[in-house]
Motif scaffolding. Structure first.
Motif, PDB file in Angstrom:
ATOM      1  N   ARG A 105       5.823   3.747   2.297  1.00  0.00           N
ATOM      2  CA  ARG A 105       6.657   4.821   2.863  1.00  0.00           C
ATOM      3  C   ARG A 105       7.573   4.276   3.953  1.00  0.00           C
ATOM      4  N   THR A 133      -7.257  -5.741   7.374  1.00  0.00           N
ATOM      5  CA  THR A 133      -7.251  -4.607   8.323  1.00  0.00           C
ATOM      6  C   THR A 133      -8.614  -4.406   8.977  1.00  0.00           C
ATOM      7  N   LYS A 134      -9.617  -5.132   8.487  1.00  0.00           N
ATOM      8  CA  LYS A 134     -10.967  -4.954   9.047  1.00  0.00           C
ATOM      9  C   LYS A 134     -11.335  -6.089   9.999  1.00  0.00           C
ATOM     10  N   GLY A 162      -8.123   0.732  11.331  1.00  0.00           N
ATOM     11  CA  GLY A 162      -8.046  -0.373  10.367  1.00  0.00           C
ATOM     12  C   GLY A 162      -7.142  -0.059   9.185  1.00  0.00           C
ATOM     13  N   GLU A 163      -5.967   0.469   9.479  1.00  0.00           N
ATOM     14  CA  GLU A 163      -5.032   0.854   8.410  1.00  0.00           C
ATOM     15  C   GLU A 163      -3.632   0.313   8.711  1.00  0.00           C
ATOM     16  N   PRO A 176       0.513   1.370   7.913  1.00  0.00           N
ATOM     17  CA  PRO A 176       1.329   0.508   8.757  1.00  0.00           C
ATOM     18  C   PRO A 176       1.066   0.754  10.250  1.00  0.00           C
ATOM     19  N   GLU A 186       0.531   5.613  11.950  1.00  0.00           N
ATOM     20  CA  GLU A 186       0.895   6.765  11.111  1.00  0.00           C
ATOM     21  C   GLU A 186       2.324   6.581  10.590  1.00  0.00           C
ATOM     22  N   SER A 229       0.877  -1.181   0.000  1.00  0.00           N
ATOM     23  CA  SER A 229       0.000   0.000   0.000  1.00  0.00           C
ATOM     24  C   SER A 229       0.911   1.226   0.000  1.00  0.00           C
ATOM     25  N   PRO A 230       0.382   2.375  -0.402  1.00  0.00           N
ATOM     26  CA  PRO A 230       1.246   3.565  -0.478  1.00  0.00           C
ATOM     27  C   PRO A 230       1.859   3.967   0.868  1.00  0.00           C
TER      28      PRO A 230
HETATM   29  N1  LIG Z   1      -2.202   8.551   7.722  1.00  0.00           N
HETATM   30  C1  LIG Z   1      -1.960   7.126   7.718  1.00  0.00           C
HETATM   31  C2  LIG Z   1      -2.773   6.548   6.563  1.00  0.00           C
HETATM   32  C3  LIG Z   1      -2.731   5.034   6.541  1.00  0.00           C
HETATM   33  C4  LIG Z   1      -3.560   4.494   5.398  1.00  0.00           C
HETATM   34  O1  LIG Z   1      -4.373   5.196   4.786  1.00  0.00           O
HETATM   35  N2  LIG Z   1      -3.352   3.209   5.115  1.00  0.00           N
HETATM   36  C5  LIG Z   1      -4.067   2.586   4.040  1.00  0.00           C
HETATM   37  C6  LIG Z   1      -3.082   2.018   3.031  1.00  0.00           C
HETATM   38  S1  LIG Z   1      -2.225   3.320   2.206  1.00  0.00           S
HETATM   39  C7  LIG Z   1      -4.896   1.448   4.567  1.00  0.00           C
HETATM   40  O2  LIG Z   1      -4.400   0.646   5.348  1.00  0.00           O
HETATM   41  N3  LIG Z   1      -6.140   1.353   4.161  1.00  0.00           N
HETATM   42  C8  LIG Z   1      -6.973   0.259   4.503  1.00  0.00           C
HETATM   43  C9  LIG Z   1      -8.395   0.705   4.603  1.00  0.00           C
HETATM   44  O3  LIG Z   1      -8.669   1.907   4.669  1.00  0.00           O
HETATM   45  O4  LIG Z   1      -9.255  -0.172   4.614  1.00  0.00           O
HETATM   46  C10 LIG Z   1      -0.474   6.830   7.593  1.00  0.00           C
HETATM   47  O5  LIG Z   1       0.269   7.712   7.129  1.00  0.00           O
HETATM   48  O6  LIG Z   1      -0.024   5.753   7.976  1.00  0.00           O
END
Ligand SMILES: N[C@@H](CCC(=O)N[C@@H](CS)C(=O)NCC(=O)O)C(=O)O
Length: 205
Positions: free
Chosen positions: A13, A37-38, A49-50, A52, A64, A8-9
Motif C-alpha cells: 500500500r 520483523t521478529k 513486529g510489522e 511498513p 500503520e 507484503s500487502p
Molecule cells: N495495520 C497495519 C498492518 C501491518 C501488517 O499487518 N503488516 C504485515 C504485512 S501485511 C506484517 O508485517 N506482518 C508480519 C507479522 O505479522 O509477522 C498497517 O496497515 O500497516
C-alpha cells in the motif's frame, strides 16, 4: 528519513502510494517471511513486529500504512489521493474503510488462517479459512453491485487511496490463488486496470 518495508500487502500500500505520488524515500528492505520483523532490533522500532514503518529524520516512528500515507499526503498534496474538500475526503475515507473491512480484511483472514508463517500470530483454524473462502465471493458480489455503475475507480472518477487498499486485496488473492469469478465483470475490469498501472509492483517470480 527511512522506510522499513517488505513484500507484503500493507507494505505494498505504501509502495504504490509513493510510486503514484512520485515521492522518493530510502527503503530498508525487510524480509517478513524470513522473520526479520521478529528480530529484537526491529521490535524496538515497531513492537507489533510489522511492516511498513517510517522513521523520520529525528528518529520518530510512524507505523500503520495509512498513517504513513497520510503523513506524505499532507507534505505532498498533489496529486491528491485522499481528497481535497471535506466531502471528498470523507467520501474517499468511507471507501477506503469499506475496501479495508469488506474486501482486504476478508481475503486477509484466509491468509492468516492458511499460511503457516502466521501461526505465531493467532490460533489458525482451517475450517474458518475454508468458510472465509466460501464467504469471499459474497463480498465481491457486494463490490460488484456498488461499482457496476461504470465508474472507473472505487471512489468515483479519480484514482485514490481506496483503490490502493483494493490493490493490496488483489495482491493477496493472487498469492492465495483466489480468482475473481467472471460473473463479477466490473470488479474484474477494475482489478485488471489496477494491475496495469505502472505503480503495480513486480512480484518476485
Ligand atoms: N495495520 C497495519 C498492518 C501491518 C501488517 O499487518 N503488516 C504485515 C504485512 S501485511 C506484517 O508485517 N506482518 C508480519 C507479522 O505479522 O509477522 C498497517 O496497515 O500497516
Amino acid at each position: 528519513m527511512k522506510l522499513y518495508n517488505g513484500m507484503s500487502p500493507n507494505g505494498m500500500r505504501v509502495q504504490v502510494y509513493l510510486a503514484e505520488k512520485k515521492i522518493d524515500v530510502p527503503v530498508t528492505n525487510i524480509d517478513v517471511m524470513a522473520g526479520d520483523t521478529k528480530k529484537p532490533e526491529y521490535l524496538s522500532i515497531n513492537s507489533l513486529g510489522e511492516v511498513p514503518v517510517l522513521e523520520l529524520d529525528d528518529g520518530k516512528i510512524i507505523t500503520e500504512s495509512l498513517a504513513i500515507c497520510r503523513y506524505f499526503e499532507i507534505l505532498h498534496p498533489e496529486p491528491s489521493l485522499m481528497g481535497e474538500s471535506a466531502e471528498e475526503q470523507a467520501h474517499i475515507e468511507m471507501w477506503t474503510r469499506r475496501m479495508e473491512q469488506q474486501i482486504f480484511a476478508s481475503v486477509g483472514r484466509i491468509g492468516l488462517h492458511e499460511i503457516p508463517y502466521f501461526a505465531h500470530k493467532l490460533e489458525q483454524i482451517p475450517a474458518y479459512a475454508a468458510s472465509s473462502r466460501r464467504e469471499f465471493p459474497k463480498r465481491l458480489a457486494w463490490l460488484e453491485q456498488e461499482i457496476s455503475d461504470g465508474r472507473p475507480f472505487i471512489a468515483g472518477d479519480k484514482f485514490t487511496i481506496a483503490d490502493i487498499t483494493g490493490m493490496a486485496a488483489i495482491m493477496v488473492c493472487g498469492f492465495l490463488d483466489i480468482e475473481i469469478p467472471d460473473e463479477f465483470k466490473s470488479v474484474n475490469k477494475w482489478a485488471k486496470s489496477m494491475q496495469a498501472r505502472p505503480s503495480w509492483p513486480s512480484m518476485p517470480g
